[in-house]
Design a protein around this motif. Structure first.
Motif, PDB file in Angstrom:
ATOM      1  N   ASP A 142       0.819  -1.231   0.000  1.00 44.74           N
ATOM      2  CA  ASP A 142       0.000   0.000   0.000  1.00 44.74           C
ATOM      3  C   ASP A 142       0.843   1.267   0.000  1.00 44.74           C
ATOM      4  OD1 ASP A 142      -2.478  -1.303  -0.110  1.00 44.74           O
ATOM      5  OD2 ASP A 142      -2.461  -1.643   2.049  1.00 44.74           O
ATOM      6  N   VAL A 143       1.968   1.211  -0.696  1.00 39.50           N
ATOM      7  CA  VAL A 143       2.865   2.368  -0.866  1.00 39.50           C
ATOM      8  C   VAL A 143       2.870   2.727  -2.353  1.00 39.50           C
ATOM      9  CG1 VAL A 143       5.295   3.106  -0.788  1.00 39.50           C
ATOM     10  CG2 VAL A 143       4.286   1.883   1.155  1.00 39.50           C
ATOM     11  N   VAL A 144       2.970   4.006  -2.654  1.00 41.82           N
ATOM     12  CA  VAL A 144       2.995   4.477  -4.046  1.00 41.82           C
ATOM     13  C   VAL A 144       3.987   3.659  -4.874  1.00 41.82           C
ATOM     14  CG1 VAL A 144       3.717   6.402  -5.526  1.00 41.82           C
ATOM     15  CG2 VAL A 144       2.251   6.835  -3.548  1.00 41.82           C
ATOM     16  N   GLY A 145       3.516   3.162  -6.011  1.00 42.71           N
ATOM     17  CA  GLY A 145       4.382   2.435  -6.943  1.00 42.71           C
ATOM     18  C   GLY A 145       4.602   3.298  -8.173  1.00 42.71           C
ATOM     19  N   CYS A 201       9.552   7.937  -8.161  1.00 45.54           N
ATOM     20  CA  CYS A 201       9.212   8.451  -6.837  1.00 45.54           C
ATOM     21  C   CYS A 201       9.139   7.309  -5.823  1.00 45.54           C
ATOM     22  CB  CYS A 201       7.868   9.168  -6.866  1.00 45.54           C
ATOM     23  SG  CYS A 201       7.793  10.523  -8.051  1.00 45.54           S
ATOM     24  N   GLY A 202       9.563   7.594  -4.603  1.00 44.74           N
ATOM     25  CA  GLY A 202       9.459   6.592  -3.552  1.00 44.74           C
ATOM     26  C   GLY A 202      10.365   5.398  -3.786  1.00 44.74           C
ATOM     27  N   PRO A 203      10.014   4.237  -3.217  1.00 47.09           N
ATOM     28  CA  PRO A 203      10.877   3.059  -3.318  1.00 47.09           C
ATOM     29  C   PRO A 203      11.161   2.629  -4.761  1.00 47.09           C
ATOM     30  CG  PRO A 203       9.175   2.717  -1.671  1.00 47.09           C
ATOM     31  CD  PRO A 203       8.829   3.998  -2.366  1.00 47.09           C
ATOM     32  N   GLY A 204      10.162   2.788  -5.654  1.00 38.75           N
ATOM     33  CA  GLY A 204      10.371   2.419  -7.064  1.00 38.75           C
ATOM     34  C   GLY A 204      11.469   3.255  -7.699  1.00 38.75           C
ATOM     35  N   GLY A 205      11.461   4.563  -7.420  1.00 39.16           N
ATOM     36  CA  GLY A 205      12.499   5.447  -7.939  1.00 39.16           C
ATOM     37  C   GLY A 205      13.868   5.114  -7.366  1.00 39.16           C
ATOM     38  N   ILE A 206      13.893   4.754  -6.086  1.00 40.90           N
ATOM     39  CA  ILE A 206      15.158   4.373  -5.436  1.00 40.90           C
ATOM     40  C   ILE A 206      15.707   3.093  -6.068  1.00 40.90           C
ATOM     41  CG2 ILE A 206      16.078   3.486  -3.245  1.00 40.90           C
ATOM     42  CD1 ILE A 206      14.263   5.668  -1.865  1.00 40.90           C
ATOM     43  N   ALA A 207      14.825   2.128  -6.315  1.00 42.10           N
ATOM     44  CA  ALA A 207      15.243   0.868  -6.950  1.00 42.10           C
ATOM     45  C   ALA A 207      15.822   1.114  -8.334  1.00 42.10           C
ATOM     46  CB  ALA A 207      14.048  -0.081  -7.038  1.00 42.10           C
ATOM     47  N   TYR A 208      15.131   1.933  -9.098  1.00 40.58           N
ATOM     48  CA  TYR A 208      15.562   2.275 -10.465  1.00 40.58           C
ATOM     49  C   TYR A 208      16.896   3.033 -10.414  1.00 40.58           C
ATOM     50  CZ  TYR A 208      14.656   4.115 -15.266  1.00 40.58           C
ATOM     51  OH  TYR A 208      14.706   4.458 -16.597  1.00 40.58           O
ATOM     52  N   GLY A 209      17.023   3.933  -9.446  1.00 39.45           N
ATOM     53  CA  GLY A 209      18.275   4.671  -9.286  1.00 39.45           C
ATOM     54  C   GLY A 209      19.450   3.743  -9.008  1.00 39.45           C
ATOM     55  N   MET A 210      19.232   2.760  -8.168  1.00 41.28           N
ATOM     56  CA  MET A 210      20.298   1.796  -7.841  1.00 41.28           C
ATOM     57  C   MET A 210      20.743   1.012  -9.080  1.00 41.28           C
ATOM     58  SD  MET A 210      21.299   1.802  -4.585  1.00 41.28           S
ATOM     59  CE  MET A 210      21.832   0.139  -4.143  1.00 41.28           C
ATOM     60  N   ARG A 211      19.818   0.788 -10.008  1.00 41.00           N
ATOM     61  CA  ARG A 211      20.183   0.095 -11.256  1.00 41.00           C
ATOM     62  C   ARG A 211      20.906   1.022 -12.234  1.00 41.00           C
ATOM     63  NH1 ARG A 211      14.844  -1.640 -10.998  1.00 41.00           N
ATOM     64  NH2 ARG A 211      14.208  -0.458 -12.832  1.00 41.00           N
ATOM     65  N   SER A 212      20.582   2.312 -12.185  1.00 37.38           N
ATOM     66  CA  SER A 212      21.044   3.249 -13.219  1.00 37.38           C
ATOM     67  C   SER A 212      22.435   3.824 -12.979  1.00 37.38           C
ATOM     68  CB  SER A 212      20.046   4.414 -13.345  1.00 37.38           C
ATOM     69  OG  SER A 212      18.770   3.944 -13.696  1.00 37.38           O
TER      70      SER A 212
END
Length: 441
Positions: free
Chosen positions: A104-107, A111-122
């Protein structure tokens, strides 16, 4: 006027044909002698590149066109690298969106955890591109609009502080084009704006016409009723999830009525209702895969088979025209005013001087000169400090391979309700990103 050699890094992107077509349509203002595509996915790039070959042959046969997966061949003899990477492609974007939604967190991809995950890959792949450019074409500029731009910009500041890279985003431009249409102006270039914030996290404080007349009140009047929704069929974002984000500007304006908001603030300030309205089984990634991906690849195969591009990729998108404006400003010293993501260094007086902020800059042959935005109000400053902390912790986590710091980064995001939820999301993201992230300890 010197002719330029342009490399599009991320040649397998669905935006590539539009960028190539826009380059060719702007040859008078920005002459090009060579266009190259580079991608590590040979099969995907080839479909788009074969269509681009037809586009170039039809519209500007004097321009040399090539595509490759070899870094030396790609990065040798280029003046501009236009970087548009999507590490993990849409399959990983889907994970970025659906894993947070499970809790129940913004996907959302930036933005949020999704953006952080993508940043870690990029981070790693962007640094690799900078190193290729500096090795094979050390005088070139990299114009980066790979997402998430905020985390990528902070990583380049930390890891390659002297590199010739400029980080940009087309979202404010897209919104300014909507504003211009609402005002019945020819284009956003008929307006002069003052804007500050972080990438996907900012506010317009002033919009005037060329004679200095205020335009903010007219735009606010529209936004107070409909957000940034419009009746005009132009623009690159028309899926329902985007229209929802456009309409949300109405509520964002109620929260902060002295400025005009970037729509991405919806994910932070209206997180609960964003999740409530989300389809956890069918997210924005699915929309893009089912629509733009299919449309662009089908069209490109058709162009390659028929040997003509007439009727396709004729209209420039905000995405491609903005990056060409920036390249032209650097190549020919036009001193154009543009929104860039740059190190603050006092432009926002009461904010972290090392933060990568999005503000207007004057662009010329030696790079950019940030404009001073002065002090900002407590509300925006507080939100920005929380967000920039999450971005800096993410980059530190990547550099140090730190589980602790990545947990803190996700906890710090305003979209996440608690450290407990942050840990559950992080553990799922680690599993999904095996092979993409550095190992965390």
């Amino acid at each position: 006027m010197k002719k330029n050699s342009v490399l599009i890094a991320g040649g397998g992107s669905t935006y590539t044909p539009g960028i190539v077509a826009t380059l060719l349509a702007n040859m008078e203002q920005f002459p090009v002698r060579q266009i190259k595509l580079y991608d590590n996915d040979e099969e995907r790039q080839k479909v788009l590149a074969e269509a681009c070959k037809v586009i170039v042959a039809e519209r500007a046969p004097e321009v040399n066109f090539s595509y490759t997966t070899d870094p030396e061949e790609a990065f040798t003899d280029v003046d501009f690298v236009m970087a548009q990477l999507r590490v993990g492609k849409y399959a990983m974007r889907e994970m970025d969106e659906k894993i947070p939604l499970k809790y129940d967190v913004v996907g959302q991809e930036t933005c949020g955890p999704g953006g952080i995950a993508y940043g870690m890959r990029s981070i790693g792949p962007i640094i690799e591109l900078i190193d290729y450019m500096e090795k094979y074409s050390p005088n070139a500029w990299m114009l980066n609009y790979s997402n998430p731009a905020a985390i990528v910009a902070e990583a380049t500041r930390r890891l390659r502080p002297n590199s010739r890279i400029i980080n940009i985003c087309d979202m404010p431009v897209c919104l300014e084009e909507i504003m211009a249409r609402v005002l019945k102006l020819k284009s956003r270039k008929d307006m002069e704006v003052r804007y500050y914030g972080l990438n996907h996290f900012g506010w317009w404080t002033s919009i005037v016409d060329k004679d200095g007349n205020d335009l903010m009140e007219k735009i606010k009047e529209h936004v107070s009723k409909r957000g940034y929704e419009e009746d005009y069929p132009a623009g690159q974002h028309k899926e329902e999830s985007w229209l929802e984000a456009m309409r949300a500007a109405k509520e964002l304006l109620e929260i902060e009525p002295t400025t005009l908001p970037n729509t991405y603030l919806k994910y932070y300030l209206l997180a609960d209702e964003t999740v409530e309205h989300a389809n956890k089984e069918y997210t924005r990634a699915n929309e893009v895969m089912d629509r733009r991906e299919v449309e662009v690849f089908t069209t490109c195969r058709k162009i390659a088979e028929e040997g003509t591009s007439k009727g396709y990729f004729e209209v420039a998108t905000e995405h491609s025209s903005y990056i060409i404006d920036l390249a032209r400003a650097l190549a020919y010293n036009t001193k154009e005013r543009m929104l860039l993501i740059v190190e603050n260094k006092g432009s926002i007086e009461n904010f972290d001087s090392t933060a990568m902020v999005e503000i207007p800059c004057i662009v010329g042959k030696d790079g950019y000169e940030p404009l001073v935005m002065g002090s900002i109000p407590t509300f925006q400053k507080g939100l920005m400090e929380q967000q920039v902390a999450a971005e800096k912790l993410t980059v530190e986590a990547w550099i140090e391979g730190s589980y602790q710091k990545l947990w803190q980064a996700i906890t710090m995001s305003k979209t996440v309700p608690s450290s407990k939820v942050a840990k559950l999301i992080l553990d799922d993201l680690i599993e999904a990103n095996k092979g993409y992230w550095p190992e965390l300890k």
